[in-house]
Design a protein around this motif. Structure first.
Motif, mmCIF file in Angstrom:
data_model
loop_
_atom_site.group_PDB
_atom_site.id
_atom_site.type_symbol
_atom_site.label_atom_id
_atom_site.label_comp_id
_atom_site.label_asym_id
_atom_site.label_seq_id
_atom_site.Cartn_x
_atom_site.Cartn_y
_atom_site.Cartn_z
ATOM 1 N N ASN A 175 -24.064 -33.769 -23.278
ATOM 2 C CA ASN A 175 -24.063 -33.424 -24.714
ATOM 3 C C ASN A 175 -23.263 -32.208 -24.722
ATOM 4 O O ASN A 175 -23.099 -31.289 -24.087
ATOM 5 C CB ASN A 175 -25.603 -32.800 -24.864
ATOM 6 N N SER A 176 -22.864 -31.942 -26.118
ATOM 7 C CA SER A 176 -22.037 -30.753 -26.622
ATOM 8 C C SER A 176 -22.809 -29.834 -27.519
ATOM 9 O O SER A 176 -22.097 -28.893 -27.840
ATOM 10 C CB SER A 176 -20.731 -31.427 -27.182
ATOM 11 N N VAL A 177 -23.945 -30.329 -28.014
ATOM 12 C CA VAL A 177 -24.731 -29.600 -28.850
ATOM 13 C C VAL A 177 -26.225 -29.430 -28.144
ATOM 14 O O VAL A 177 -26.742 -30.164 -27.286
ATOM 15 C CB VAL A 177 -24.695 -30.136 -30.198
ATOM 16 N N VAL A 178 -27.089 -28.437 -28.761
ATOM 17 C CA VAL A 178 -28.503 -28.474 -28.353
ATOM 18 C C VAL A 178 -29.027 -29.548 -28.931
ATOM 19 O O VAL A 178 -29.415 -29.577 -30.549
ATOM 20 C CB VAL A 178 -28.883 -27.265 -28.908
ATOM 21 N N GLY A 179 -29.560 -30.706 -28.223
ATOM 22 C CA GLY A 179 -30.195 -31.649 -28.748
ATOM 23 C C GLY A 179 -29.266 -32.682 -29.665
ATOM 24 O O GLY A 179 -28.345 -33.147 -29.258
ATOM 25 N N ASN A 180 -29.723 -32.944 -31.036
ATOM 26 C CA ASN A 180 -28.971 -33.480 -31.977
ATOM 27 C C ASN A 180 -28.599 -32.311 -32.977
ATOM 28 O O ASN A 180 -27.890 -32.830 -34.106
ATOM 29 C CB ASN A 180 -29.788 -34.377 -32.563
ATOM 30 N N ASN A 181 -28.650 -31.069 -32.771
ATOM 31 C CA ASN A 181 -28.224 -29.962 -33.741
ATOM 32 C C ASN A 181 -26.737 -29.623 -33.657
ATOM 33 O O ASN A 181 -26.547 -28.981 -32.713
ATOM 34 C CB ASN A 181 -29.091 -28.719 -33.748
ATOM 35 N N THR A 182 -26.131 -30.219 -34.471
ATOM 36 C CA THR A 182 -24.392 -30.119 -34.610
ATOM 37 C C THR A 182 -24.069 -28.524 -34.840
ATOM 38 O O THR A 182 -22.888 -28.391 -34.723
ATOM 39 C CB THR A 182 -23.657 -31.110 -35.495
ATOM 40 N N ALA A 201 -37.288 -38.531 -10.858
ATOM 41 C CA ALA A 201 -36.435 -38.590 -11.870
ATOM 42 C C ALA A 201 -35.685 -37.248 -11.871
ATOM 43 O O ALA A 201 -35.764 -36.438 -12.688
ATOM 44 C CB ALA A 201 -37.321 -38.600 -13.194
ATOM 45 N N PRO A 202 -34.547 -37.380 -11.030
ATOM 46 C CA PRO A 202 -33.624 -36.337 -10.835
ATOM 47 C C PRO A 202 -32.800 -36.275 -12.139
ATOM 48 O O PRO A 202 -32.399 -37.574 -12.860
ATOM 49 C CB PRO A 202 -32.830 -36.506 -9.628
ATOM 50 N N VAL A 203 -32.303 -35.411 -12.772
ATOM 51 C CA VAL A 203 -31.447 -35.162 -13.858
ATOM 52 C C VAL A 203 -30.142 -34.626 -13.600
ATOM 53 O O VAL A 203 -30.058 -33.324 -12.836
ATOM 54 C CB VAL A 203 -31.909 -34.441 -14.904
ATOM 55 N N ILE A 204 -28.933 -35.006 -14.083
ATOM 56 C CA ILE A 204 -27.749 -34.367 -14.091
ATOM 57 C C ILE A 204 -27.316 -34.062 -15.520
ATOM 58 O O ILE A 204 -27.393 -35.258 -16.418
ATOM 59 C CB ILE A 204 -26.714 -35.172 -13.356
ATOM 60 N N PHE A 205 -27.207 -33.153 -15.760
ATOM 61 C CA PHE A 205 -26.662 -32.615 -17.257
ATOM 62 C C PHE A 205 -25.068 -32.059 -17.202
ATOM 63 O O PHE A 205 -24.899 -31.362 -16.295
ATOM 64 C CB PHE A 205 -27.632 -31.712 -18.086
ATOM 65 N N ILE A 206 -24.366 -32.701 -18.075
ATOM 66 C CA ILE A 206 -22.961 -32.288 -18.116
ATOM 67 C C ILE A 206 -22.820 -31.665 -19.723
ATOM 68 O O ILE A 206 -22.917 -32.204 -20.564
ATOM 69 C CB ILE A 206 -22.171 -33.448 -17.831
ATOM 70 N N ASN A 207 -22.142 -30.624 -19.500
ATOM 71 C CA ASN A 207 -21.696 -29.830 -20.937
ATOM 72 C C ASN A 207 -20.479 -30.676 -21.316
ATOM 73 O O ASN A 207 -19.470 -30.561 -21.013
ATOM 74 C CB ASN A 207 -21.359 -28.471 -20.739
ATOM 75 N N ALA A 208 -20.637 -31.180 -22.441
ATOM 76 C CA ALA A 208 -19.457 -32.378 -22.915
ATOM 77 C C ALA A 208 -18.606 -31.531 -23.725
ATOM 78 O O ALA A 208 -17.723 -32.130 -24.299
ATOM 79 C CB ALA A 208 -20.242 -33.427 -23.759
ATOM 80 N N THR A 209 -18.778 -30.115 -23.970
ATOM 81 C CA THR A 209 -17.813 -29.655 -24.567
ATOM 82 C C THR A 209 -16.577 -29.183 -23.656
ATOM 83 O O THR A 209 -15.439 -28.938 -24.200
ATOM 84 C CB THR A 209 -18.177 -28.097 -25.334
#
Length: 384
Positions: A175-182, A201-209
């Motif tokens: 994601n490039s934003v917080v949730g769906n808040n553009t 349930a391991p999670v990988i979060f990638i900063n899409a900016t």
């Protein structure tokens, strides 16, 4: 108008927590600066409607405004970012909210896994941070180590790795934003990604900016975090001296571009070192950015050469993003859901909601799809 009996100290805390000056918040609320100051000193009170808007603009739950003291906010994830050998310290509100909402989704998904009697993931925590060789071979065993069998195009390889990691049981969110808040864009310079190690349930979060080229490296870096069962927020800097970060960087780099093969193929005779990039990109099926990073790590290029090259990649990426904004182009909202919250997660939520086992409004809260559009979303994007 009925006044809201809010705590003036909490109002000031909420404003500062959101990173707003008094004048900036007044601008957002479309009121005079003096009115905000009066609220914070207790000389006047906002109406309930004004207090609700205040809470919305400062990103706090409305009920917080009535607390006697600010809540203690401690996030259950280590900060592994450093400047030299010292932690950076502190998360922005955007990063805090992103981590919180990810843990909220993780909690729901863990309950879902238990209800489905899904087994624990034995590969999470299967290797030690002291065993580089085992970590590298394990990553290759789980994700496929044959360079020859990689898709020829970088983007295809990126998608394939995400798919393989999700098949293993992890959730990959980009994601490039917080949730769906553009209006709340994440900061690439603050963090590149984070991992939450969990045997269900391991999670990988990638900063899409960040550039897509760099996101591939982030994906592998965070996957190694899961292999060694270490959660954390990462900056991925090759200069990071944190033991865990150095290890994850090293394994990710070796997986994508093995050192022995890379050194043999790098041609030091080229007058311009960048002449190596297209050929090695085709051989290893990764981006030229990854090749440049490996050249830096193996001593073939200098820091200045690397950062100059990366700056050009980033500039080109930003220009392309600006073009898309100007044209109003980009993927439709529903297609972004699978990227932002993981296709695996979206599938689980949609199936539970459409079967009647969870409320549609709860599904909306978790993945952002309006109840009236959930069935269509599941059909078009999840192939229900």
């Amino acid at each position: 108008m009925v006044e809201a009996l809010v705590n003036p100290n909490i109002l000031a805390w909420a404003r500062e927590r959101a990173g707003f000056t008094v004048s900036k918040l007044a601008e957002k609320l479309k009121i005079k600066q003096e009115q905000v100051e009066a609220w914070e000193t207790g000389n006047s009170k906002p109406t309930f409607r004004q207090a609700q808007i205040f809470a919305n603009k400062t990103y706090v739950p409305f009920g917080y405004l009535f607390l006697k003291e600010p809540p203690h906010e401690e996030l259950p994830i280590p900060d592994l970012r450093t400047i030299g050998d010292r932690p950076i310290g502190g998360f922005s509100l955007d990063l805090k909210d992103t981590i919180r909402s990810t843990f909220e989704r993780l909690a729901w998904y863990k309950d879902f896994c238990r209800e489905q009697d899904l087994p624990n993931l034995d590969w999470v925590g299967s290797v030690s941070v002291d065993n580089f060789e085992l970590a590298t071979t394990t990553a290759k065993r789980l994700l496929g180590g044959s360079i020859e069998q990689r898709p020829r195009q970088f983007h295809d390889y990126f998608k394939e790795l995400i798919s393989k990691i999700e098949v293993l049981g992890a959730l990959v969110m980009r994601n490039s934003v917080v949730g769906n808040n553009t209006h709340r864009s994440l900061d690439r310079d603050e963090f590149r990604g984070f991992a939450i190690a969990d045997d269900h349930a391991p999670v990988i979060f990638i900063n899409a900016t960040d550039t897509p080229q760099a996101q591939l490296f982030t994906l592998l870096h965070e996957f190694v975090h899961l292999l060694i069962n270490e959660s954390g927020v990462s900056d991925l800097s090759h200069r990071n001296e944190n033991r865990i970060e150095k290890f994850c960087n090293r394994v990710a780099a070796e997986f994508l571009v093995p050192t022995d093969e890379f050194v043999k193929l790098w041609n030091i005779q080229h007058e311009d070192w960048r002449t190596n990039l297209p050929q090695l990109e085709q051989i290893f099926h990764v981006s030229q950015w990854v090749i440049a990073r490996r050249a830096l790590e193996t001593g073939f290029i200098s820091e200045q050469q690397y950062w100059d090259h990366y700056g050009k990649i980033l500039d080109a990426f930003k220009k392309e993003k600006d073009k898309q904004k100007d044209k109003g182009s980009g993927p439709p909202f529903n297609r972004l859901i699978n990227m932002r919250y993981s296709k695996k997660f979206a599938t689980a939520v949609a199936s539970e909601a459409l079967s009647g086992r969870m409320l549609l409004r709860d599904a909306h809260h978790l993945i952002g799809v309006h109840p009236s559009k959930l069935k269509d979303f599941a059909k078009k994007e999840l192939s229900f």
